[in-house]
Write an enzyme that holds these catalytic residues in place. Structure first.
Site, mmCIF file in Angstrom:
data_model
loop_
_atom_site.group_PDB
_atom_site.id
_atom_site.type_symbol
_atom_site.label_atom_id
_atom_site.label_comp_id
_atom_site.label_asym_id
_atom_site.label_seq_id
_atom_site.Cartn_x
_atom_site.Cartn_y
_atom_site.Cartn_z
ATOM 1 N N LYS A 197 29.493 75.379 65.531
ATOM 2 C CA LYS A 197 30.839 75.337 66.123
ATOM 3 C C LYS A 197 31.355 73.900 66.082
ATOM 4 O O LYS A 197 30.566 72.951 66.265
ATOM 5 C CB LYS A 197 30.743 75.839 67.561
ATOM 6 C CG LYS A 197 32.062 75.979 68.317
ATOM 7 C CD LYS A 197 31.786 76.604 69.699
ATOM 8 C CE LYS A 197 33.069 76.706 70.521
ATOM 9 N NZ LYS A 197 32.803 77.244 71.878
ATOM 10 N N SER A 209 35.769 80.963 73.221
ATOM 11 C CA SER A 209 36.241 79.971 72.296
ATOM 12 C C SER A 209 35.386 79.870 71.027
ATOM 13 O O SER A 209 35.788 79.212 70.076
ATOM 14 C CB SER A 209 36.300 78.595 72.953
ATOM 15 O OG SER A 209 35.027 78.206 73.360
ATOM 16 N N SER A 256 32.344 81.922 76.512
ATOM 17 C CA SER A 256 32.746 81.642 75.146
ATOM 18 C C SER A 256 31.719 81.960 74.073
ATOM 19 O O SER A 256 32.010 81.798 72.897
ATOM 20 C CB SER A 256 33.166 80.177 75.017
ATOM 21 O OG SER A 256 34.379 79.992 75.720
#
Lengths: 93, 481, 481
Positions: free
Chosen positions: C79, C154, C178
């Site tokens: 990420k 997210s 997330s």
């Protein structure tokens, strides 16, 4: 609790984000929505409740006082403001 | 100074802690004089994702200062974020301490002349230093080597009654931190900075003044003195004209003591303090605090008093001896096991005058002298016992510093013992009289003639005669002529 | 070679059995990436050349029949809030669009040490502020199951990358939900261990007391193995649990503990939750009951309180954590040059930060500011204690808590825009456990009648990862759809 333009401007200044005047109402409204959402906490009695700032329960975590290598900024790629070894900005008055 | 007003002064002292690495990262802390931005890492440069890890030794050193100044220790303590924006503050917040500082409600004792004083310390806490800003005409150059250096902040109560008290406090504090080994407090390297909070009120008024002026970044005690005097006049003039001085932060542009308006502070800044989420709280056990307490050496004020009361030294002399821990430790070693206070006094005198002269002249440190404190005190003892004249002693001292030999060995080798035998001395004097008969005749009219004779005696004895004793005998013999 | 839903085991077996080479494998993944990523927008940074080079090194090892490391040869994604040296680490924000990281996050270091083969960095809500990836400055990430819907957030990019077979597993991070959220919406396993189990050093901080790295993968074993590779005490993170790396994979057993008690919170099944989600998840839970688990209905504090606490705590931490982004040392600085540096900072930040970052920072500053701190921030921290105590009470009665991960399936694109609290509302079922830092996993629980994935979450007390994983593993082996 209603947050007005004045307060919104003050907060924007506190956090140093240059919100233009035309957008202040937009942010005031968002701020109010968020604050409305948190009003529910007033329903709970917390008179003698201790705070929780961290969940891990750790205490006394330190680093030993030994020096190690620093970054070599000669290889720094984010050097838009980096000149002759310094980060340069317009004179701070 | 304007006699209508008196000042209300609080002092904030920022002290860089002597550690190998920075407060929240392990960059080397010896940044002074290094290439700019060469002692930085993701943490102290405020890069995204970096996290702080507190320096164990810095915490220990701050606690030792708290204990040495009689503070109450907050056994549960923590770090907090102080949020504000400034180009030399890379994270946009400073990790500091807010409501649970390491120490609170202490005091420091010191002397103003022979008067014992005490100033209360409101709090002592640990935080990190910011980067350095250097201003040119158009730009500001930022160097983050200093960012993250461990900093102790000491805040006093507004207890100071006169300017001498402020200066004496500052001096004693500086000595104390050096004695404790927590900071070199090298003023030229900016390791100790003062912040003055000063306002004036009518003499005798009990009320706190309605304004406060802050002067930041004062780098030496002498400038501190000048700033206090300047501000006193400046504020007094304004008050005398019926107005109130502006509540503001003022700064310096040079070392003259003159201050300049920097920032008008209407209300306190909103720093939005909250507990630092990246650092677990600190819990100090009684054992841990006892351990730190046991490492605290005798502090300058206590040591000075011991010198005055136990050794009967003059307060001024004692004060000079405690200027540095190195010097007073050296003195302690020299006087070890000596009970005679008159001898101790003599040792003190010689240390301050003659040893100091050697150090200054040869640009040495005490530790670099070739003779030890014990050897030194042996020499002084010989002088004290009149085995040696003062002149000779100086020579021996110089020789000790070049060869490192024992004083007694040097004296014996050079046959430098003072002429202890009075009969021998009288013989020499009589010989000198005979060889300088005309001068002897002049002595009644010319006082310098006796001095000349004394010089001849010293020459004849190769300095081994005791000058005072010789002069006495010369006078005695002349009177019999 | 079939890489559809391939696990780490599948891939390493294939490599060792020489069914395919590492390079062929990487090329196969890039084939998928090149055809799908432009639409789905899971990756915002790719480096095929570097990946192929890494693969060649693995192939060289395999040729010599050398033993390969636990994650070697297995294509993975990171990420984009995890620092990877020499590459852009943008947190999907314009503020950091051109930021090239000079250091590795600890997770990154440890992954590389375990042989991880990184293909690129994935899209996310900018600064992790969201639950849909719609606040990304690099465009939204589409749901591979239905491209008219969001992937979630997210960690939307990480989830979509795994779900669309553009990598085998991916690293995400969770502050509220997330990792669990997008895992639920993309039919994956999403695991986040106890707060402090995996180091946060080098992860662009959102909510410091809440952030935790996690794993998105096609199997429970993969979640366990990747966690084991990156967990353990980190000197650079003072909030990391002082224990060695974990051994969840080694100890993974597909078993339901004897008489295991699964708590189902009333509040997780009320009419705030979509009926299909409720039904589907309850069906799965009932299957677990058939296999021997005891189901116990429990009563937890209403999630609305967790939403409120989370909003205050996370936004406070956000407002402070983003303050380092002033455009001076790195990050966006405006083309417009202003006279005042403070105004320059404010302009840089306005331009670089998106609506979500701005408004969350403002909320945070407000609730921390003088006069409001007690009513908001302190209050939230007090209620946080009550939420934790609430869980402690629950875990005295049950071993694990189980229920739907999200209150709905993935919403359609654009549905959430204009709602300043969408993120916090969508995460209502994950925020309570996030506030307590509890280890949690989301597992696939089926689909709604439109074919959109539904997720079920299982979480337990702090440090109960093995129990959570074993239970999830049992579910995977026997009941997963």
């Amino acid at each position: 609790m209603a947050v007005n333009r004045d307060i919104t401007e003050k907060v924007a200044d506190l956090i140093k984000i240059a919100i233009p005047s035309s957008e202040i109402d937009h942010y005031a409204s968002q701020l109010n929505t968020a604050l409305d959402q948190v009003d529910v906490l007033q329903e709970i009695n917390t008179e003698s409740t201790p705070i929780t700032a961290q969940t891990h329960g750790l205490t006394n975590i330190f680093g030993e006082d030994h020096a190690s290598e620093s970054l070599d900024l000669d290889d720094y790629h984010n050097n838009k403001n980096f000149r002759k070894g310094y980060f340069v900005v317009k004179k701070v008055i | 100074m304007n006699k209508e007003f008196e000042f209300v002064i609080g002092l904030e002292v920022h002290l860089q802690v002597k550690t190998e690495s920075k407060m929240f990262c392990r960059c080397a802390a010896d940044y002074f004089g290094q290439k700019p931005n060469s002692r930085v890492c993701p943490v102290c440069l405020g890069l995204p994702g970096a996290l702080p890890v507190p320096n164990a030794l810095a915490v220990k050193k701050c606690l030792s200062l708290c204990l040495a100044t009689n503070c109450q220790i907050n056994k549960i303590s923590k770090f907090d974020r102080k949020n504000y924006f400034y180009p030399d503050l890379p994270k946009g917040y400073q990790i500091s301490q807010y409501d649970l500082p390491l120490g609170e409600n202490g005091f420091l004792e010191f002397d103003v002349d022979s008067d014992s004083r005490r100033v209360r310390i409101r709090r002592i806490h640990l935080e990190e230093d910011t980067g350095k800003s250097m201003h040119t005409n158009e730009e500001t150059l930022l160097d983050f080597n200093k960012s993250g250096i461990p900093l102790i902040e000491i805040v006093t109560e507004p207890d100071f009654v006169d300017i001498e008290e402020v200066l004496a406090f500052a001096k004693r504090l500086r000595q104390t931190v050096r004695f404790l080994g927590i900071s070199n407090a090298d003023m030229e390297k900016g390791q100790m900075r003062y912040e003055l909070n000063m306002s004036l009120r009518k003499v005798g008024s009990q009320k706190l003044p309605q304004y406060k002026v802050e002067v930041k970044n004062i780098g030496s005690i002498s400038v501190l003195e000048k700033v206090i005097k300047y501000e006193f006049e400046r504020q007094a003039d304004i008050l005398a004209s019926g107005k109130l001085p502006t509540q503001e932060t003022r700064g310096l542009r040079d070392l003259s003591g003159k201050t300049y308006s920097q920032r008008i502070k209407e209300d306190a800044d909103d720093y939005r303090y909250f507990p630092e989420p990246d650092i677990p709280p600190m819990h100090f056990s009684d054992e841990y605090l006892e351990e730190i307490k046991s490492t605290i050496c005798e502090l300058p004020q206590a040591r000075k008093h011991r010198y005055v009361f136990d050794y009967k030294l003059e307060p001024d002399t004692a004060e000079v001896l405690i200027t540095s821990k190195v010097r007073s430790d050296w003195f302690e070693e020299a006087i070890e096991k000596i009970k005679d206070t008159a001898l101790i006094k003599e040792i003190a005198k010689w240390l301050i005058k003659d040893v100091n002269a050697i150090i200054k002249e040869q640009k040495l440190k005490l530790s670099e002298l070739k003779f030890t404190p014990k050897q030194f005190s042996q020499l002084v003892e010989m002088l004290y016992q009149k085995k040696l004249s003062g002149t000779l002693a100086k020579q021996v001292l110089a020789e000790m510093n070049s060869t490192g030999d024992e004083p007694e060995a040097i004296v014996n080798r050079k046959g430098l013992s003072i002429m202890a035998d009075e009969t021998e001395l009288i013989k020499v004097i009589k010989t000198v009289f005979k060889d300088n008969a005309n001068v002897v005749g002049d002595t009644k009219k010319n006082p310098n003639a006796a001095k000349f004779l004394l010089g001849q005696v010293m020459k004849a004895t190769k300095g081994k005669a005791d000058p005072a004793e010789s002069a006495r005998l010369i006078a005695d013999l002349l009177s019999k002529e | 070679m079939d890489i559809k839903k391939a696990t780490i085991k599948d891939i390493q077996e294939g490599l060792i059995n020489k069914s395919f080479s590492a390079k062929e494998l990487v090329q196969e993944y890039f084939h998928g990436i090149n055809s799908r990523n432009k639409t789905i927008n899971a990756y915002i940074y790719l480096d095929q050349e570097s990946a192929e080079m890494q693969a060649e090194l693995v192939d060289a090892k395999l040729k010599k029949s050398e033993k390969i490391l636990p994650l070697e040869g297995v294509p993975a994604a990171l990420k984009d809030n995890f620092n990877l040296i020499g590459t852009p680490t943008t947190a999907s924000s314009n503020m950091l669009r051109d930021y090239i990281s000079p250091y590795n996050a600890t997770v990154t270091e440890r992954l590389i040490k375990s042989g991880a083969l990184l293909l690129g960095k994935t899209n996310m809500d900018a600064f992790a502020h969201g639950s849909s990836t719609e606040t990304s400055d690099f465009g939204v990430t589409l749901n591979p199951y239905n491209q008219e819907h969001v992937a979630g957030g997210s960690s939307g990019g990480s989830s979509a990358a795994v779900a669309a077979d553009m990598c085998c597993y991916a690293i995400g991070s969770e502050t509220a939900g997330s990792v669990r959220g997008p895992a639920a919406w993309c039919n994956l396993y999403g695991f986040a261990p106890t707060y402090g189990r995996i180091s946060r050093y080098g992860v662009v901080a959102m909510g410091s007391s809440l952030d935790r790295p996690g794993v998105l993968a096609n199997s429970v074993y993969d979640c366990a193995l990747v966690t084991d590779s990156v967990s353990g005490k980190d000197e650079k993170d003072a909030t990391s649990i002082p224990e060695a790396e974990t051994t969840y994979a080694h100890n993974l057993k597909a078993e339901l503990n004897n008489n295991i008690k699964l708590g189902i919170p009333k509040q997780f099944l009320d009419d705030r939750i979509d009926s299909q989600v409720r039904e589907q998840v309850m069906q799965q839970i009932k299957e677990l009951e058939k296999k021997g688990a005891k189901l116990i209905e429990i009563d937890l504090l209403d999630p609305k309180y967790s939403i409120a606490v989370y909003t205050i705590v996370s936004r406070s931490e956000i407002s402070s954590n983003l303050a380092r982004l002033d455009g001076i040392r790195y990050g966006h600085s405006s083309e417009q040059v202003l006279e005042s540096i403070i105004e320059q900072i404010a302009l840089n930040r306005y331009e670089g930060l998106g609506n979500e970052a701005r408004q969350r920072s403002m909320t945070g500053a407000y609730v921390l500011s003088a006069g409001y701190y007690d009513a908001y921030y302190k209050k939230a921290q007090q209620v946080r204690t009550l939420i934790i105590e609430d869980f402690n009470k629950a875990f005295a009665k049950v071993d694990l808590i189980i229920g739907p991960t999200m209150p709905s399936v993935a919403p359609k694109l654009g549905v959430t825009s204009g709602n300043p609290v969408f993120g916090e509302l969508a995460d209502m079922l994950t925020e309570p456990s996030a506030l307590a830092g509890l280890p949690c996993i989301s597992v696939p629980a089926g689909f709604n009648n439109e074919g959109l994935p539904i997720g079920m979450q299982i979480f337990g007390p702090q440090y109960s990862e093995q129990l959570v994983l074993n239970t999830a593993y049992f579910y995977e082996k026997h009941l997963a759809k």
